[in-house]
Design a protein around this motif. Structure first.
Motif, PDB file in Angstrom:
ATOM      1  N   ASN A  35       3.814   0.541  33.718  1.00 16.54           N
ATOM      2  CA  ASN A  35       2.997   1.753  33.624  1.00 16.54           C
ATOM      3  C   ASN A  35       1.748   1.652  32.768  1.00 16.54           C
ATOM      4  OD1 ASN A  35       4.848   3.863  34.995  1.00 16.54           O
ATOM      5  ND2 ASN A  35       6.200   2.714  33.621  1.00 16.54           N
ATOM      6  N   CYS A  36       1.596   0.583  31.995  1.00 19.48           N
ATOM      7  CA  CYS A  36       0.500   0.543  31.040  1.00 19.48           C
ATOM      8  C   CYS A  36      -0.397  -0.687  31.204  1.00 19.48           C
ATOM      9  CB  CYS A  36       1.031   0.566  29.608  1.00 19.48           C
ATOM     10  SG  CYS A  36       2.426   1.700  29.342  1.00 19.48           S
ATOM     11  N   CYS A  39      -4.061  -1.322  32.794  1.00 18.18           N
ATOM     12  CA  CYS A  39      -5.276  -1.008  32.016  1.00 18.18           C
ATOM     13  C   CYS A  39      -5.243  -1.664  30.638  1.00 18.18           C
ATOM     14  CB  CYS A  39      -5.404   0.498  31.819  1.00 18.18           C
ATOM     15  SG  CYS A  39      -5.481   1.394  33.366  1.00 18.18           S
ATOM     16  N   HIS A  40      -4.060  -1.722  30.031  1.00 18.37           N
ATOM     17  CA  HIS A  40      -3.963  -2.252  28.666  1.00 18.37           C
ATOM     18  C   HIS A  40      -3.715  -3.757  28.693  1.00 18.37           C
ATOM     19  CE1 HIS A  40      -4.092   1.455  26.256  1.00 18.37           C
ATOM     20  NE2 HIS A  40      -3.596   2.016  27.337  1.00 18.37           N
ATOM     21  N   ALA A  46      -9.086  -0.165  28.794  1.00 16.85           N
ATOM     22  CA  ALA A  46      -8.301   0.405  27.701  1.00 16.85           C
ATOM     23  C   ALA A  46      -8.616  -0.381  26.427  1.00 16.85           C
ATOM     24  CB  ALA A  46      -6.818   0.358  28.028  1.00 16.85           C
ATOM     25  N   PRO A  47      -8.609   0.299  25.289  1.00 23.23           N
ATOM     26  CA  PRO A  47      -9.137  -0.321  24.068  1.00 23.23           C
ATOM     27  C   PRO A  47      -8.292  -1.454  23.459  1.00 23.23           C
ATOM     28  CG  PRO A  47      -8.388   1.927  23.634  1.00 23.23           C
ATOM     29  CD  PRO A  47      -8.294   1.720  25.106  1.00 23.23           C
ATOM     30  N   PHE A  48      -7.073  -1.651  23.920  1.00 24.43           N
ATOM     31  CA  PHE A  48      -6.254  -2.746  23.377  1.00 24.43           C
ATOM     32  C   PHE A  48      -5.212  -3.144  24.411  1.00 24.43           C
ATOM     33  CE2 PHE A  48      -5.115   1.432  21.759  1.00 24.43           C
ATOM     34  CZ  PHE A  48      -3.867   1.611  22.332  1.00 24.43           C
ATOM     35  N   LEU A  62       2.079   5.875  17.676  1.00 24.08           N
ATOM     36  CA  LEU A  62       1.020   6.462  18.502  1.00 24.08           C
ATOM     37  C   LEU A  62       1.473   6.485  19.979  1.00 24.08           C
ATOM     38  CD1 LEU A  62      -1.835   7.615  18.547  1.00 24.08           C
ATOM     39  CD2 LEU A  62      -2.730   5.297  18.760  1.00 24.08           C
ATOM     40  N   ILE A  63       2.108   5.384  20.398  1.00 23.46           N
ATOM     41  CA  ILE A  63       2.599   5.306  21.789  1.00 23.46           C
ATOM     42  C   ILE A  63       3.646   6.383  22.043  1.00 23.46           C
ATOM     43  CG2 ILE A  63       3.950   3.860  23.381  1.00 23.46           C
ATOM     44  CD1 ILE A  63       2.363   1.444  22.223  1.00 23.46           C
ATOM     45  N   VAL A  66       1.610   9.689  22.338  1.00 29.59           N
ATOM     46  CA  VAL A  66       0.773   9.898  23.535  1.00 29.59           C
ATOM     47  C   VAL A  66       1.583   9.902  24.838  1.00 29.59           C
ATOM     48  CG1 VAL A  66      -1.381   9.041  22.490  1.00 29.59           C
ATOM     49  CG2 VAL A  66       0.046   7.474  23.827  1.00 29.59           C
ATOM     50  N   TYR A  71      -0.432  12.303  27.524  1.00 30.25           N
ATOM     51  CA  TYR A  71      -1.839  11.901  27.509  1.00 30.25           C
ATOM     52  C   TYR A  71      -1.954  10.519  28.170  1.00 30.25           C
ATOM     53  CZ  TYR A  71      -6.377  10.597  25.459  1.00 30.25           C
ATOM     54  OH  TYR A  71      -7.669  10.196  25.276  1.00 30.25           O
ATOM     55  N   MET A  72      -0.895   9.716  28.015  1.00 33.40           N
ATOM     56  CA  MET A  72      -0.812   8.396  28.638  1.00 33.40           C
ATOM     57  C   MET A  72       0.509   8.307  29.403  1.00 33.40           C
ATOM     58  SD  MET A  72      -3.322   6.235  28.138  1.00 33.40           S
ATOM     59  CE  MET A  72      -4.904   6.966  27.688  1.00 33.40           C
ATOM     60  N   PRO A  73       0.577   7.620  30.546  1.00 31.45           N
ATOM     61  CA  PRO A  73      -0.579   7.097  31.267  1.00 31.45           C
ATOM     62  C   PRO A  73      -1.449   8.242  31.783  1.00 31.45           C
ATOM     63  CG  PRO A  73       1.422   6.883  32.598  1.00 31.45           C
ATOM     64  CD  PRO A  73       1.842   7.366  31.266  1.00 31.45           C
ATOM     65  N   PRO A  74      -2.764   8.039  31.877  1.00 27.14           N
ATOM     66  CA  PRO A  74      -3.650   9.131  32.267  1.00 27.14           C
ATOM     67  C   PRO A  74      -3.439   9.550  33.720  1.00 27.14           C
ATOM     68  CG  PRO A  74      -4.895   7.079  31.931  1.00 27.14           C
ATOM     69  CD  PRO A  74      -3.476   6.785  31.609  1.00 27.14           C
ATOM     70  N   ARG A  88       0.684   8.248  38.387  1.00 24.30           N
ATOM     71  CA  ARG A  88       0.948   7.575  37.113  1.00 24.30           C
ATOM     72  C   ARG A  88       1.698   8.551  36.221  1.00 24.30           C
ATOM     73  NH1 ARG A  88      -4.602   5.308  37.688  1.00 24.30           N
ATOM     74  NH2 ARG A  88      -5.408   7.137  36.639  1.00 24.30           N
ATOM     75  N   VAL A 224     -11.204   3.256  36.307  1.00 24.32           N
ATOM     76  CA  VAL A 224     -10.337   2.422  35.478  1.00 24.32           C
ATOM     77  C   VAL A 224      -8.889   2.486  35.941  1.00 24.32           C
ATOM     78  CG1 VAL A 224      -9.350   2.252  33.167  1.00 24.32           C
ATOM     79  CG2 VAL A 224     -11.777   2.702  33.443  1.00 24.32           C
TER      80      VAL A 224
HETATM   81  C1  HEC Z   1      -5.333   3.922  34.129  1.00 27.88           C
HETATM   82  C2  HEC Z   1      -5.500   3.180  32.909  1.00 27.88           C
HETATM   83  C3  HEC Z   1      -4.509   3.350  31.788  1.00 27.88           C
HETATM   84  C4  HEC Z   1      -3.131   3.319  31.873  1.00 27.88           C
HETATM   85  C5  HEC Z   1      -2.278   3.098  33.092  1.00 27.88           C
HETATM   86  C6  HEC Z   1      -2.659   3.535  30.523  1.00 27.88           C
HETATM   87  N1  HEC Z   1      -3.698   3.677  29.662  1.00 27.88           N
HETATM   88 FE1  HEC Z   1      -3.571   4.006  27.663  1.00 27.88          FE
HETATM   89  N2  HEC Z   1      -5.600   4.152  27.562  1.00 27.88           N
HETATM   90  C7  HEC Z   1      -6.476   3.959  28.602  1.00 27.88           C
HETATM   91  C8  HEC Z   1      -7.830   4.177  28.134  1.00 27.88           C
HETATM   92  C9  HEC Z   1      -9.093   4.030  28.977  1.00 27.88           C
HETATM   93  C10 HEC Z   1      -7.737   4.531  26.773  1.00 27.88           C
HETATM   94  C11 HEC Z   1      -8.872   4.845  25.806  1.00 27.88           C
HETATM   95  C12 HEC Z   1      -9.587   6.108  26.124  1.00 27.88           C
HETATM   96  C13 HEC Z   1      -8.732   7.305  26.077  1.00 27.88           C
HETATM   97  O1  HEC Z   1      -8.089   7.554  25.018  1.00 27.88           O
HETATM   98  O2  HEC Z   1      -8.719   8.037  27.075  1.00 27.88           O
HETATM   99  C14 HEC Z   1      -6.317   4.512  26.440  1.00 27.88           C
HETATM  100  C15 HEC Z   1      -5.815   4.814  25.188  1.00 27.88           C
HETATM  101  C16 HEC Z   1      -4.489   4.661  24.817  1.00 27.88           C
HETATM  102  C17 HEC Z   1      -3.969   4.864  23.479  1.00 27.88           C
HETATM  103  C18 HEC Z   1      -4.790   5.279  22.265  1.00 27.88           C
HETATM  104  C19 HEC Z   1      -4.823   6.779  22.202  1.00 27.88           C
HETATM  105  C20 HEC Z   1      -5.563   7.278  20.977  1.00 27.88           C
HETATM  106  O3  HEC Z   1      -5.424   8.488  20.711  1.00 27.88           O
HETATM  107  O4  HEC Z   1      -6.259   6.496  20.343  1.00 27.88           O
HETATM  108  C21 HEC Z   1      -2.628   4.599  23.522  1.00 27.88           C
HETATM  109  C22 HEC Z   1      -1.661   4.618  22.359  1.00 27.88           C
HETATM  110  C23 HEC Z   1      -2.293   4.268  24.888  1.00 27.88           C
HETATM  111  N3  HEC Z   1      -3.446   4.323  25.644  1.00 27.88           N
HETATM  112  C24 HEC Z   1      -1.028   3.955  25.342  1.00 27.88           C
HETATM  113  C25 HEC Z   1      -0.709   3.805  26.680  1.00 27.88           C
HETATM  114  C26 HEC Z   1       0.646   3.616  27.168  1.00 27.88           C
HETATM  115  C27 HEC Z   1       1.881   3.521  26.273  1.00 27.88           C
HETATM  116  C28 HEC Z   1       0.579   3.523  28.508  1.00 27.88           C
HETATM  117  C29 HEC Z   1       1.709   3.361  29.495  1.00 27.88           C
HETATM  118  C30 HEC Z   1       2.818   4.263  29.360  1.00 27.88           C
HETATM  119  C31 HEC Z   1      -0.831   3.655  28.884  1.00 27.88           C
HETATM  120  N4  HEC Z   1      -1.564   3.827  27.747  1.00 27.88           N
HETATM  121  C32 HEC Z   1      -1.311   3.584  30.198  1.00 27.88           C
HETATM  122  C33 HEC Z   1      -6.133   3.625  29.898  1.00 27.88           C
HETATM  123  C34 HEC Z   1      -4.854   3.573  30.394  1.00 27.88           C
END
Ligand code: HEC
Length: 454
Positions: A35-36, A39-40, A46-48, A62-63, A66, A71-74, A88, A224
């Motif tokens: 799921n992550c 992009c990650h 994704a930033p990391f 944080l994970i 969110v 908030y994640m996955p978006p 997602r 993205v």
């Molecule tokens: C479709 C792309 C995508 C997917 C899939 C995704 N992310 Fe992200 N994620 C991003 C992007 C782009 C950012 C940075 C911009 C934002 O915060 O929207 C981010 C930011 C984050 C952050 C930082 C939030 C913050 O407040 O600084 C976390 C933690 C994170 N993601 C965790 C996850 C986890 C855990 C999953 C899976 C369950 C996930 N992401 C899935 C694109 C994605």
């Protein structure tokens, strides 16, 4: 005997709790990889990266937060309001498991039990394209500053009309590209060279094809985390001979100067499609005629649009469009028998996620179905995405500080012979929107703004 029984009981209890213990290797990595990681991972927007145990452990709390807030996955479409493919979304159990793991100190577990790290195709996802186009020059982006919107026009050199089944986008600086919209325009109708600032392309986020009288059409887009897909069998979009291909790109700066020179691969159908795809849009023309005029500070400015289908259609996908003060976008279909079907609801619109939502199964909408769209804008200082502080009056236009608004369904006629009826219907709606835009002053303002851009 008693001892034995007790011993057995204790042993099985231990086994149970050992099996229940949530570990990275066995429970969390599979969730993250599925799921992550799209992009990650390194080089993505994704930033990391979230690949190794340490990657995930470092951001554990944080994970947990969110994922709990979703908030994640978006994913911005409201769950259960329309059934979409490739949604997602984590299940409640997965979210609870992540929470439990973090609470329990994030144990790693047995590294031998780790799932395989997903592999991503480095080359073309969809195989070798029929036509490869590249931006003629790189576009330089600074390390920091506001988001950049830029249009690039690439001649296709096509000597015959073609039909497009898919477009695959390959950025050279993937990290800086947030989303892209593709379109075609008739050859030479937009500047192919540098903009007023001397850099390749030109600015603005006007939707290509909005300029009255300009031929052209959408060819989809990429955001993205998206993987390119072919249109359903038998469907394709036109790309006429001599057309120019337009990339409208949204860059989100990364803290490092980058140069983007994108390549696109275009996949053609062997023959014209069996059926024509139509854009059922309300309000028409991205709200060009809707008289959008949002007072500064207004929290719940609302526009509405509707259309009544003149023939039976199947809807394949749906998308919404607004800029930064757009807040809540909802579309419903009311069938002739009074049944109400959900089309799309984005309760917390975010301009950064211009997703197109594909229905899991095409949605049948009979002749006489009314599509209603309601778009609410929040132009108050409470809206964290408001680009103006203090808020300013907002009108329809192509700058990020202007607004637009519409919901667009991609539909085909159920009965081939209804296509001319649909064609006429959608053309008339566009013409009416242009007339309304001329009367309410939108057209004049837009043309002036457009000239200044070039
Ligand atoms: C479709 C792309 C995508 C997917 C899939 C995704 N992310 Fe992200 N994620 C991003 C992007 C782009 C950012 C940075 C911009 C934002 O915060 O929207 C981010 C930011 C984050 C952050 C930082 C939030 C913050 O407040 O600084 C976390 C933690 C994170 N993601 C965790 C996850 C986890 C855990 C999953 C899976 C369950 C996930 N992401 C899935 C694109 C994605």
């Amino acid at each position: 005997m008693r001892y034995k029984l007790a011993g057995l009981f204790i042993t099985s209890a231990c086994l149970l709790s050992a099996a229940d213990k949530v570990t990275f290797s066995e429970n969390i990595a599979p969730i993250v990889y599925e799921n992550c990681v799209t992009c990650h991972r390194p080089g993505e927007a994704a930033p990391f990266a979230l690949i190794s145990y340490d990657d995930v452990k470092k951001r554990g709390s944080l994970i947990a937060s969110v994922t709990k807030s979703r908030y994640m996955p978006p994913w911005h479409a409201a769950h259960g309001y329309g059934e979409f493919a490739a949604e997602r979304r984590l299940s409640d159990e997965q979210i609870a498991m992540i929470g439990a793991w973090v609470k329990d100190g994030m144990p790693q577990g047995d590294p031998a039990k780790m799932p395989k790290v997903p592999q991503f195709t480095e080359g073309w996802h969809l195989g070798k394209p029929d036509l490869i186009l590249q931006m003629p020059a790189g576009f330089d982006l600074p390390a920091s500053g506001p988001d950049v919107y830029r249009n690039f026009v690439i001649p296709t050199g096509l000597t015959e009309d073609k039909w497009v089944r898919a477009v695959e986008f390959r950025p050279s600086a993937r990290k800086v590209v947030h989303h892209v919209l593709y379109a075609w325009v008739s050859g030479g109708s937009l500047p192919r060279q540098n903009g007023a600032d001397g850099k390749p392309g030109f600015g603005g986020m006007g939707t290509v094809g909005v300029v009255p009288g300009q031929g052209g059409g959408s060819l989809g887009g990429w955001a993205v985390g998206n993987t390119p897909v072919f249109l359903p069998d038998g469907l394709a979009l036109p790309l006429p001979k001599g057309a120019d291909f337009v990339l409208q790109m949204h860059f989100h700066l990364t803290g490092k100067a980058e140069t983007e020179q994108s390549t696109v691969g275009i996949y053609f159908a062997d023959k014209p499609p069996e059926k024509q795809l139509f854009a059922a849009q309300a309000p028409a023309l991205f709200g060009f005629g809707a008289g959008l005029d949002i007072p500064a500070g207004k929290k719940d400015y609302t526009i509405e649009g509707a259309l009544t289908l003149p023939a039976d259609v199947m809807a394949y996908s749906v998308g919404a469009h607004a800029h930064y003060v757009g807040k809540d976008i909802k579309a419903t279909a009311t069938l002739p028998d009074g049944t109400v079907k959900p089309i799309l609801w984005i309760p917390d619109w975010d301009f950064a996620w211009q997703d197109r939502y594909n229905y899991k199964d095409p949605v049948f909408l009979p002749k006489g179905t009314r599509m209603d769209v309601r778009i609410v804008y929040d132009n108050s200082a409470d809206n964290p995405r408001n680009p103006s502080n203090p808020p300013k009056r907002v009108l329809w236009g192509e700058q990020s500080t202007d607004e637009m608004g519409s919901v667009t369904m991609q539909v085909v006629a159920v009965h081939k012979e209804d296509e001319p009826v649909l064609q006429k219907f959608f053309t008339e709606r566009t013409q009416e929107a242009i007339q309304a835009g001329i009367q309410n002053g939108t057209a004049k303002r837009f043309m002036q703004q457009h000239q200044a851009e070039r």
